[in-house]
Enzyme design. Structure first.
Site, PDB file in Angstrom:
ATOM      1  N   ARG A 160     -18.924 -11.877 -16.583  1.00  0.00           N
ATOM      2  CA  ARG A 160     -19.454 -11.898 -15.206  1.00  0.00           C
ATOM      3  C   ARG A 160     -20.281 -10.657 -14.893  1.00  0.00           C
ATOM      4  NH1 ARG A 160     -14.233 -13.193 -14.416  1.00  0.00           N
ATOM      5  NH2 ARG A 160     -13.738 -15.235 -13.579  1.00  0.00           N
ATOM      6  N   ILE A 161     -19.690  -9.481 -15.191  1.00  0.00           N
ATOM      7  CA  ILE A 161     -20.364  -8.233 -14.802  1.00  0.00           C
ATOM      8  C   ILE A 161     -21.610  -8.008 -15.660  1.00  0.00           C
ATOM      9  CG2 ILE A 161     -20.105  -5.720 -14.560  1.00  0.00           C
ATOM     10  CD1 ILE A 161     -17.101  -6.241 -13.927  1.00  0.00           C
ATOM     11  N   ARG A 181     -18.475 -11.409 -27.840  1.00  0.00           N
ATOM     12  CA  ARG A 181     -17.658 -12.125 -28.828  1.00  0.00           C
ATOM     13  C   ARG A 181     -18.221 -13.514 -29.082  1.00  0.00           C
ATOM     14  NH1 ARG A 181     -11.955 -12.147 -26.293  1.00  0.00           N
ATOM     15  NH2 ARG A 181     -13.386 -12.110 -24.538  1.00  0.00           N
ATOM     16  N   ARG A 243     -14.475   0.737 -19.273  1.00  0.00           N
ATOM     17  CA  ARG A 243     -13.289   1.576 -19.477  1.00  0.00           C
ATOM     18  C   ARG A 243     -13.670   2.710 -20.419  1.00  0.00           C
ATOM     19  NH1 ARG A 243     -11.588  -0.152 -15.523  1.00  0.00           N
ATOM     20  NH2 ARG A 243      -9.660  -1.305 -15.120  1.00  0.00           N
ATOM     21  N   GLU A 272      -8.537   9.412 -17.629  1.00  0.00           N
ATOM     22  CA  GLU A 272      -8.751   9.653 -16.194  1.00  0.00           C
ATOM     23  C   GLU A 272      -7.496  10.192 -15.536  1.00  0.00           C
ATOM     24  OE1 GLU A 272     -10.298   6.149 -14.256  1.00  0.00           O
ATOM     25  OE2 GLU A 272     -11.846   5.966 -15.781  1.00  0.00           O
ATOM     26  N   HIS A 290     -15.040   6.915 -11.178  1.00  0.00           N
ATOM     27  CA  HIS A 290     -14.546   5.523 -11.181  1.00  0.00           C
ATOM     28  C   HIS A 290     -14.800   4.833  -9.826  1.00  0.00           C
ATOM     29  CE1 HIS A 290     -11.515   2.672 -13.293  1.00  0.00           C
ATOM     30  NE2 HIS A 290     -12.307   1.985 -12.476  1.00  0.00           N
TER      31      HIS A 290
HETATM   32  C1  8YV Z   1     -10.744  -1.004  -9.714  1.00  0.00           C
HETATM   33  C2  8YV Z   1     -11.647  -1.503 -12.013  1.00  0.00           C
HETATM   34  O1  8YV Z   1     -11.064  -0.250  -8.654  1.00  0.00           O
HETATM   35  O2  8YV Z   1     -10.972  -3.652 -11.304  1.00  0.00           O
HETATM   36  C3  8YV Z   1     -11.089  -2.856 -12.224  1.00  0.00           C
HETATM   37  O3  8YV Z   1     -10.775  -3.170 -13.377  1.00  0.00           O
HETATM   38  O4  8YV Z   1     -11.965  -0.838 -12.922  1.00  0.00           O
HETATM   39  C4  8YV Z   1     -11.867  -0.862 -10.712  1.00  0.00           C
HETATM   40  O5  8YV Z   1     -13.099  -1.219 -10.221  1.00  0.00           O
HETATM   41  C5  8YV Z   1      -9.425  -0.557 -10.257  1.00  0.00           C
HETATM   42  O6  8YV Z   1      -9.098  -1.210 -11.436  1.00  0.00           O
HETATM   43  C6  8YV Z   1      -8.329  -0.801  -9.253  1.00  0.00           C
HETATM   44  O7  8YV Z   1      -7.082  -0.991  -9.873  1.00  0.00           O
END
Ligand code: 8YV
Length: 326
Positions: A160-161, A181, A243, A272, A290
């Protein structure tokens, strides 16, 4: 699940409207201080609870999952990434896991483009200079960056992203390449005008920009290790809004320092909120804390998804955002 309101333990402070709705619907145990909880504190807070709502800052590993009381039947994560949750351990204890996909796609894609532009146009470096009072004025050769239009972006992870990033950068005149993948359906590929590379190493060697948009799993841990980072062209930029663990952060810092890679835009880090110290002194990297999904609208929508997931689970439906171990 009991007939009374389900008891829901939330590990961090969520947006006001989300917490209020949770109080109306559930017996919600909120964390007003927003201080991240230790494992012992989480265990104490879930005593007699039915649902745990963690975030990315909680390590829901097998040790913690094994200590959860039998009353906990659902881990309803606030966030889409679930790499901080041991899905195998949850599965073994028959605890369902849900996440919040979809509602943070556009925000995270926007942040990817923000970092791509900020890194290539030296925005953070310029901001630091202006604030330092040392800016001596305009000059034809001063603080020259790189144009993004006409350049190639290689997206790693075309979910999606990744696709939302592809749609955006097309508008900036970039050409889209991707490694995933699975290859996208040809209609989607055609619409995005995206070129598929089955071989990641080959793609890396041909790109001007690389954006990481895949989840962190065992397979993607240090996917961009020193060897792969070395395949990039010296004028290439690396953007990561997925990540931190997907990049070998120390190797990235070394290559940036030696100008073997032109620059980077990072929103996420391996440990982090700790950041590789070598990155902090570099001007060719833009560092964000983040912020991918950090919009008012996004965070409320994430909370609403958590609530819907809990409600459907309590009503004995299979929640739409259930995450299965692959
Ligand atoms: C969130 C993120 O803010 O949704 C995710 O996986 O990396 C972030 O954008 C964070 O995970 C909140 O738990």
């Amino acid at each position: 699940m009991p007939q009374r309101k389900p008891v829901v333990t939330v590990t961090r402070t969520l947006p006001d409207v989300v917490e209020t709705r949770m109080m109306e619907l559930f017996e919600a145990r909120l964390n007003a201080s927003d201080v991240p909880m230790t494992s012992d504190e989480i265990i104490a807070a879930v005593e007699g609870a039915n649902v745990l709502v963690p975030t990315v800052t909680d390590k829901i590993d097998s040790g913690l999952i094994d200590r959860l009381p039998d009353s906990v039947k659902l881990i309803a994560n606030f966030g889409v990434g679930v790499n901080h949750i041991d899905l195998e351990a949850a599965n073994a204890r028959k605890i369902a896991v849900t996440n919040t996909p979809g509602v943070l796609t556009d925000d995270t894609a926007d942040m990817t483009v923000c970092l791509l532009l900020a890194a290539s146009r030296r925005l953070a470096e310029g901001d630091r200079l202006v604030r330092s009072g040392k800016w001596e004025g305009w000059s034809p050769t001063f603080m020259i960056g790189h144009r993004i239009s006409g350049k190639r972006l290689g997206v790693i992870g075309m979910g999606r992203i990744g696709q939302a990033v592809a749609r955006r950068v097309k508008g900036f005149g970039m050409t889209v390449h991707y490694h995933n993948r699975r290859r996208l359906h040809e209609d989607v590929e055609t619409k995005l005008e995206a070129t598929y590379w089955e071989n990641l190493d080959q793609m890396l060697a041909h790109m001007d920009f690389v954006s990481i948009n895949c989840p962190h799993t065992k397979e993607t841990h240090h996917l961009l290790n020193e060897e792969r980072l070395n395949l990039l062209k010296p004028h290439a930029f690396v953007i990561n809004t997925a990540r931190g663990e997907i990049i070998e952060e120390g190797a990235l810092a070394r290559l940036l320092a030696e100008n073997k890679i032109a620059g980077a835009g990072l929103d996420v880090y391996e440990r982090e909120p700790e950041i590789e110290p070598a990155l902090l002194g570099l001007d060719n990297v833009v560092l964000a804390p983040h912020l991918g999904s950090a919009t008012h609208e996004g965070r409320v929508a994430m909370g609403e998804k958590v609530i819907v997931n809990i409600r459907s689970f309590v009503d004995q439906h299979n929640p739409r955002d259930r995450v299965y171990q692959i």
